[in-house]
Design a protein around this motif. Structure first.
Motif, short mmCIF file in Angstrom:
data_model
loop_
_atom_site.label_atom_id
_atom_site.label_comp_id
_atom_site.label_asym_id
_atom_site.label_seq_id
_atom_site.Cartn_x
_atom_site.Cartn_y
_atom_site.Cartn_z
N GLY A 285 -1.25 -17.61 -6.20
CA GLY A 285 -1.21 -16.35 -5.47
C GLY A 285 -1.41 -15.17 -6.40
N THR A 286 -1.38 -14.00 -5.79
CA THR A 286 -1.48 -12.76 -6.54
C THR A 286 -0.09 -12.28 -6.92
OG1 THR A 286 -1.71 -11.67 -4.40
CG2 THR A 286 -3.72 -12.08 -5.62
N ARG A 287 0.01 -11.04 -7.37
CA ARG A 287 1.19 -10.51 -8.05
C ARG A 287 2.53 -10.88 -7.42
NH1 ARG A 287 -0.01 -4.91 -8.24
NH2 ARG A 287 0.89 -4.75 -6.15
N ALA A 288 2.69 -10.69 -6.11
CA ALA A 288 3.98 -10.94 -5.48
C ALA A 288 4.41 -12.40 -5.58
CB ALA A 288 3.94 -10.52 -4.01
N ALA A 289 3.45 -13.30 -5.81
CA ALA A 289 3.79 -14.73 -5.92
C ALA A 289 4.58 -15.04 -7.18
CB ALA A 289 2.51 -15.57 -5.89
N MET A 290 4.73 -14.08 -8.10
CA MET A 290 5.49 -14.37 -9.33
C MET A 290 6.94 -14.71 -9.03
SD MET A 290 5.78 -10.54 -10.97
CE MET A 290 6.08 -9.09 -9.94
N HIS B 268 -1.67 -6.95 -12.41
CA HIS B 268 -0.46 -7.71 -12.70
C HIS B 268 0.76 -6.82 -12.88
CE1 HIS B 268 -2.04 -11.70 -12.78
NE2 HIS B 268 -2.88 -11.48 -13.76
N SER B 269 0.57 -5.51 -12.94
CA SER B 269 1.69 -4.58 -13.09
C SER B 269 1.97 -3.95 -11.73
CB SER B 269 1.35 -3.50 -14.12
OG SER B 269 2.44 -2.62 -14.31
N ASP B 270 3.18 -4.18 -11.20
CA ASP B 270 3.52 -3.70 -9.87
C ASP B 270 3.67 -2.18 -9.86
OD1 ASP B 270 4.81 -3.36 -7.22
OD2 ASP B 270 5.00 -5.53 -7.34
N ASP B 271 3.17 -1.55 -8.80
CA ASP B 271 3.26 -0.11 -8.66
C ASP B 271 4.50 0.34 -7.91
OD1 ASP B 271 0.93 0.30 -10.05
OD2 ASP B 271 -0.35 0.30 -8.28
N ASN B 272 5.39 -0.59 -7.60
CA ASN B 272 6.64 -0.26 -6.93
C ASN B 272 7.80 -0.48 -7.88
OD1 ASN B 272 5.57 0.19 -4.13
ND2 ASN B 272 4.95 -1.94 -4.36
N ALA B 273 8.81 0.41 -7.76
CA ALA B 273 9.98 0.33 -8.64
C ALA B 273 10.63 -1.04 -8.53
CB ALA B 273 10.97 1.43 -8.27
N ALA C 119 18.33 -4.48 -5.53
CA ALA C 119 17.78 -4.37 -4.18
C ALA C 119 16.28 -4.09 -4.21
CB ALA C 119 18.51 -3.28 -3.40
N ASP C 120 15.82 -3.26 -5.14
CA ASP C 120 14.39 -2.97 -5.24
C ASP C 120 13.61 -4.21 -5.65
OD1 ASP C 120 14.48 -0.34 -4.45
OD2 ASP C 120 14.63 0.47 -6.48
N VAL C 121 14.15 -5.01 -6.56
CA VAL C 121 13.45 -6.23 -6.98
C VAL C 121 13.38 -7.22 -5.83
CG1 VAL C 121 13.44 -8.14 -8.62
CG2 VAL C 121 14.16 -5.88 -9.37
N LEU C 122 14.46 -7.33 -5.05
CA LEU C 122 14.44 -8.26 -3.92
C LEU C 122 13.43 -7.83 -2.86
CD1 LEU C 122 18.22 -9.14 -3.49
CD2 LEU C 122 16.38 -10.63 -4.26
N GLN C 123 13.18 -6.54 -2.76
CA GLN C 123 12.14 -6.08 -1.83
C GLN C 123 10.78 -6.67 -2.22
OE1 GLN C 123 12.10 -4.24 0.88
NE2 GLN C 123 13.98 -3.04 0.95
#
Length: 714
Positions: free
Chosen positions: A294-299, A319-324, A156-160
């Motif tokens: 895009g930037t990070r979320a576009a991965m 490039h390293s996400d700060d959210n779990a 669920a966190d990854v899908l966010q």
């Protein structure tokens, strides 16, 4: 005379028969109904009446699917991939028989429609379908599941992170029809690299080449990325490019528009705004657009028939996400390349140790230019030890040695000069005052620090160092001092009063500067592009860049320096870079030779000897001391796991943004590093996730936070 039915209804009459009937009714009620047909009197879907739902609860002990009945009126819209609302804890059950949790309506995604359920009981029904737009396809779901497992997080966190918030107005607008594939491009500046044309040819022919690309200095890298994307599109497949920030995304966006025309690619950045970004994301998911930058979320962008993934400058912390669960773009795109069997291109002016490992393992091939082309493209690099600062009267005002002073003066005759100063807020580890060698722990080679300005302690294992002595020169004196960008700009302004001084940093970042004499003082990562390139560049306080409390200090310093040097004109055009740092430092020598790949290979070999990442796998566990100790005792770590620490971690002070791993204000937390040998990284992630899920299920009040492959272990 009463009838037979009337007699049976009298009290006591036919009691054994009625008791048997009641028991049979109860028995039948307990038998699970494989195909539910009604729910509270409402008809259910005739075919596939069960929806398997991923609920939007990121807690680890609920990281699984739940079954719900599909009402007949929702049958057409309740398809796999759509967003739904469900009542969680009011009849909805875990498919593995878990207990109810909470109540109320929450969001979720349908991942599957089924004819029956594994749950042994009645199912709650879907409350509503938020939108009939299927936003979660099987490929994206599989990727998110793999990312969650790799980083010991919840799906669920990854899908966010992977699926942007819904925007109804964007969904209501149709996406344009897809354009036919463009023709295969010419190699262009890719001919400067030995295997460049072959790489493009493999993409155009439908192949899946994997390469680590050390880009030549200069302004051509956006056009070269666009060429790789165009080659992939010509084969009828899609392409995805992820860059660290909006400025880089804008440069690649412009290059793609020039190479492909309009309507063939989407730009996914936070600057676009929620509606436009979601509309672009939908166009990608629907197949109208086959290329994304895009930037990070576009991965996680759901590109159809993905043929190439590109990550630029993978060493950038953005490039390293700060959210779990804190995924890294490079690792996610590696997973996408492996799962989708598509091409992979990791590019940058520098080279990370992880990139070098991909080459050393044979997973990717190097994409390099020959030394002759490199010498022509790179600026001339000159070094001066920072012990020579301001020794002559002419340079004392500007805090510059004579060589740097001369480079600034000569450069200003033909164009702008870039001055790079370490970012305010760097916390350099202590170094020898005489030779600038970083102070390291004798036990684990971690950086030494002095929290109370007196006692020395290791930031990794926590051991005290009571008699430090420099291993290089024998000195016992330490230093830690930086002069910031603002003060440097003031000093240079006084030294060159007739020259305009511009600054670029956290508060105000310049995108570009004109091709006219000016001093541009910038913090690392905020350097603007100069039209025609900078005439010269100064890289000040090099020892402070190398003295950061991080295993990656040398790698990061070299990355920052090459990024600045790549903006300077080539040696044939008189471009010069002066770095104020000890010439004997390995990173400085790598800059002089412009050999970031060689530096990364040597760093990789040293880390292999010491058992440091990326050769080993490492995780950090952070939390209150007692909670952390209890967690480590019960974690069930894989055999051979080594625990370093725990050591205290800083708390977020007033006015300072809280970073992942920081303790809440006013609280004392500790951090432990857990290291395993190669091949046991997946087992470590599973063990930590299982232990954390068990802790959460028991309702533990004190948090323990896990991060796999922490980018900063200093």
């Amino acid at each position: 005379m009463s009838s037979e039915n009337e007699r049976s209804a009298e009290p006591g009459a036919g009691a054994p028969e009625q008791l048997a009937l009641i028991r049979e009714t109860v028995r039948r009620a307990k038998v699970p109904r494989a195909k539910p047909r009604t729910w509270r009197g409402a008809a259910l879907a005739e075919e596939l009446p069960v929806a398997r739902v991923l609920v939007n609860k990121g807690v680890l002990h609920l990281d699984q699917y739940f079954d719900y009945a599909v009402p007949e009126e929702l049958d057409a819209d309740a398809q796999p991939g759509v967003r739904v609302r469900v009542r969680f804890g009011a009849g909805g059950r875990n498919i593995q028989g878990g207990r109810r949790e909470g109540g109320g309506l929450i969001d979720g995604f349908i991942v599957e429609r089924r004819a029956d359920s594994d749950y042994q009981g009645a199912l709650a029904a879907l409350a509503s379908v938020v939108s009939p737009e299927p936003v979660l396809g099987p490929d994206l779901l599989a990727l998110c599941r793999a990312v969650a497992d790799r980083y010991a997080g919840s799906l669920a966190d990854v899908l966010q992170l992977a699926v942007p918030p819904r925007n109804g107005r964007a969904e209501s607008k149709p996406s344009p029809d897809p354009l036919p594939p463009p023709p295969a491009p010419e190699p262009g500046t890719w001919e400067r690299y030995g295997q460049g044309p072959a790489f493009l040819r493999a993409l155009a022919e439908g192949g899946a080449p994997r390469a680590v690309w050390t880009a030549l200095p200069g302004p051509h890298w956006p056009a070269e990325i666009a060429g790789a994307v165009a080659a992939t599109l010509s084969s009828g497949r899609g392409a995805l490019v992820v860059v660290p920030d909006g400025r880089a995304a804008g440069r690649v966006d412009a290059a793609l528009t020039e190479a492909l025309g309009t309507g063939r690619h989407a730009l996914l950045t936070a600057e676009s705004g929620p509606e436009k970004r979601y509309r672009q994301w939908l166009a990608v998911r629907r197949g109208s657009v086959r290329a994304v930058v895009g930037t990070r979320a576009a991965m996680f962008a759901p590109v159809r028939d993905l043929g190439l993934v590109v990550v630029w400058d993978d060493g950038d912390s953005s490039h390293s996400d700060d959210n779990a669960p804190f995924p890294h773009v490079r690792e996610v795109l590696e997973l996408r390349s492996a799962q989708g069997r598509c091409g992979f291109l990791l590019g940058g002016h520098s080279c990370t140790v992880e990139a070098a490992q991909l080459v050393e393992s044979g997973w990717a091939l190097p994409l390099l230019a020959d030394r002759e082309r490199l010498r022509r493209a790179a600026p001339l690099i000159r070094t001066v030890g920072d012990g020579e600062l301001a020794r002559d009267g002419a340079a004392r005002t500007a805090r510059l040695p004579s060589l740097a002073w001369g480079a600034v003066r000569d450069g200003l005759r033909s164009g702008p000069v870039l001055v790079q100063v370490p970012r305010r807020g760097y916390a350099p580890r202590l170094a020898c005052e005489r030779c600038r060698t970083p102070a390291r722990c004798r036990h684990c080679a971690g950086p030494l620090e002095a929290p109370d300005q007196q006692d020395l302690n290791c930031a990794w294992c926590g051991r005290a160092e009571r008699a430090w002595q420099c291993a290089e020169c024998g000195s016992v004196r330490l230093r830690a001092r930086i002069v910031g960008a603002r003060r440097t700009a003031e000093e240079l302004g006084r030294a060159f009063p007739a020259v305009p001084v511009r600054t670029s940093g956290r508060d105000h970042i310049l995108d570009a500067v004109p091709d006219s004499p000016a001093l541009v003082v910038s913090t690392p990562g905020a350097e603007p592009v100069a039209e025609g390139g900078y005439a010269a560049a100064l890289l000040l306080d090099g020892w402070a860049m190398l003295g950061r409390p991080d295993l990656r200090a040398g790698e990061e310093a070299l990355r920052r320096w090459t990024a600045a040097g790549a903006l300077v004109r080539g040696q044939d055009e008189g471009g010069t870079v002066v770095i104020v740092a000890e010439p004997t430092e390995r990173a400085v020598q790598a800059l002089v030779r412009w050999d970031p790949a060689g530096f990364a290979r040597r760093e990789l070999a040293e880390r292999a000897e010491l058992g440091f990442p990326p050769v080993s796998r490492m995780a950090s566990a952070t939390g209150p001391a007692e909670a952390l100790a209890a967690f480590l005792r019960t974690a069930g770590l894989p055999p051979g796991a080594e625990i370093l620490g725990p050591v205290p971690v800083p708390s977020a002070g007033p006015g300072r943004p809280r970073r992942p791993g920081d303790a809440p204000p006013g609280e004392t937390w500790e951090r432990a590093l857990i290291r395993v040998v190669p091949g046991r990284g997946a087992a470590l992630a599973r063990a930590l996730k299982t232990a954390l899920a068990a802790r959460t299920a028991k309702g533990a009040s004190d948090p323990v936070r896990i991060r796999i492959d922490p980018p900063d272990i200093g």
